[in-house]
Design a protein around this motif. Structure first.
Motif, PDB file in Angstrom:
ATOM      1  N   MET A  49     -44.683  29.008 -14.407  1.00 24.18           N
ATOM      2  CA  MET A  49     -44.637  30.554 -14.595  1.00 24.18           C
ATOM      3  C   MET A  49     -45.725  31.316 -15.259  1.00 24.18           C
ATOM      4  SD  MET A  49     -42.216  32.105 -17.636  1.00 24.18           S
ATOM      5  CE  MET A  49     -43.014  31.294 -18.961  1.00 24.18           C
ATOM      6  N   VAL A  50     -46.311  30.454 -16.113  1.00 24.84           N
ATOM      7  CA  VAL A  50     -47.690  30.884 -16.705  1.00 24.84           C
ATOM      8  C   VAL A  50     -48.899  30.992 -15.650  1.00 24.84           C
ATOM      9  CG1 VAL A  50     -49.464  30.380 -18.275  1.00 24.84           C
ATOM     10  CG2 VAL A  50     -47.174  30.162 -19.009  1.00 24.84           C
ATOM     11  N   ALA A  51     -48.759  29.984 -14.597  1.00 27.66           N
ATOM     12  CA  ALA A  51     -49.858  29.935 -13.690  1.00 27.66           C
ATOM     13  C   ALA A  51     -49.691  31.283 -12.821  1.00 27.66           C
ATOM     14  CB  ALA A  51     -49.602  28.703 -12.833  1.00 27.66           C
ATOM     15  N   LYS A  52     -48.329  31.476 -12.371  1.00 24.73           N
ATOM     16  CA  LYS A  52     -48.254  32.657 -11.706  1.00 24.73           C
ATOM     17  C   LYS A  52     -48.441  33.978 -12.568  1.00 24.73           C
ATOM     18  CE  LYS A  52     -44.005  31.307 -10.340  1.00 24.73           C
ATOM     19  NZ  LYS A  52     -42.447  31.528  -9.591  1.00 24.73           N
ATOM     20  N   ALA A  53     -48.057  34.000 -13.514  1.00 29.53           N
ATOM     21  CA  ALA A  53     -48.153  35.188 -14.565  1.00 29.53           C
ATOM     22  C   ALA A  53     -49.701  35.569 -14.545  1.00 29.53           C
ATOM     23  CB  ALA A  53     -47.747  35.160 -15.740  1.00 29.53           C
ATOM     24  N   GLY A  54     -50.609  34.338 -14.813  1.00 33.14           N
ATOM     25  CA  GLY A  54     -51.789  34.578 -14.779  1.00 33.14           C
ATOM     26  C   GLY A  54     -52.702  34.817 -13.299  1.00 33.14           C
ATOM     27  N   LEU A  55     -52.134  34.336 -12.423  1.00 32.87           N
ATOM     28  CA  LEU A  55     -52.820  34.915 -11.134  1.00 32.87           C
ATOM     29  C   LEU A  55     -52.483  36.360 -10.883  1.00 32.87           C
ATOM     30  CD1 LEU A  55     -51.976  31.997  -8.503  1.00 32.87           C
ATOM     31  CD2 LEU A  55     -54.054  33.117  -9.173  1.00 32.87           C
ATOM     32  N   ILE A  56     -51.087  36.648 -11.376  1.00 36.97           N
ATOM     33  CA  ILE A  56     -50.708  38.181 -10.978  1.00 36.97           C
ATOM     34  C   ILE A  56     -51.551  39.080 -12.166  1.00 36.97           C
ATOM     35  CG2 ILE A  56     -48.795  39.985 -11.405  1.00 36.97           C
ATOM     36  CD1 ILE A  56     -47.099  37.577 -10.278  1.00 36.97           C
ATOM     37  N   LEU A  57     -51.729  38.820 -13.287  1.00 31.12           N
ATOM     38  CA  LEU A  57     -52.515  39.327 -14.046  1.00 31.12           C
ATOM     39  C   LEU A  57     -54.074  39.509 -13.859  1.00 31.12           C
ATOM     40  CD1 LEU A  57     -51.997  41.007 -16.709  1.00 31.12           C
ATOM     41  CD2 LEU A  57     -52.642  38.787 -17.971  1.00 31.12           C
ATOM     42  N   SER A  58     -54.540  38.393 -13.481  1.00 30.30           N
ATOM     43  CA  SER A  58     -55.962  38.697 -13.313  1.00 30.30           C
ATOM     44  C   SER A  58     -56.394  39.419 -12.197  1.00 30.30           C
ATOM     45  CB  SER A  58     -56.490  37.142 -13.218  1.00 30.30           C
ATOM     46  OG  SER A  58     -55.912  36.294 -12.055  1.00 30.30           O
ATOM     47  N   ILE A  59     -55.546  39.073 -10.877  1.00 28.45           N
ATOM     48  CA  ILE A  59     -55.901  39.504  -9.576  1.00 28.45           C
ATOM     49  C   ILE A  59     -55.343  40.970  -9.464  1.00 28.45           C
ATOM     50  CG2 ILE A  59     -56.368  39.545  -7.199  1.00 28.45           C
ATOM     51  CD1 ILE A  59     -58.084  37.534  -8.890  1.00 28.45           C
TER      52      ILE A  59
END
Length: 106
Positions: A49-59
């Motif tokens: 969940m954190v990995a997906k949220a990080g990708l969405i947030l950063s890109i």
């Protein structure tokens, strides 16, 4: 700033991120499919969940290209809250264990 001078990101970057999101979602689904239980299950779910949220947030939300000061304003409070929650969970477990020990020894 005109539209022509705005920075353009290649479509391949977005396709790679979508691919990673698909792979992470697949692994998240596999946690349920394999019927993992206990702390391993929740750890894996939270990591994905954190990995997906990080990708969405950063890109997709373009935080990757923001100044460091804005990143710190966004992430330091969330980090502090997470540390606070962890500390309070440890405190709660300690309090519960000490109460159980006290009541069972009487």
């Amino acid at each position: 700033m005109s539209v022509e001078s705005a920075q353009q990101h290649p479509v391949s970057l977005y396709l790679k991120v979508w691919g990673w999101l698909f792979v992470l979602s697949f692994f998240s689904y596999m946690v349920d499919y394999l019927q993992l239980q206990g702390p391993l299950r929740w750890t894996l779910i939270l990591v994905f969940m954190v990995a997906k949220a990080g990708l969405i947030l950063s890109i997709f939300m373009h935080v990757r290209w923001e100044r460091l000061s804005l990143k710190l304003v966004l992430f330091l409070p969330m980090f502090a809250i997470a540390v606070f929650i962890i500390l309070m969970a440890i405190e709660g477990d300690y309090t519960q264990a000490s109460r159980l020990l006290y009541f069972y020894n009487e």
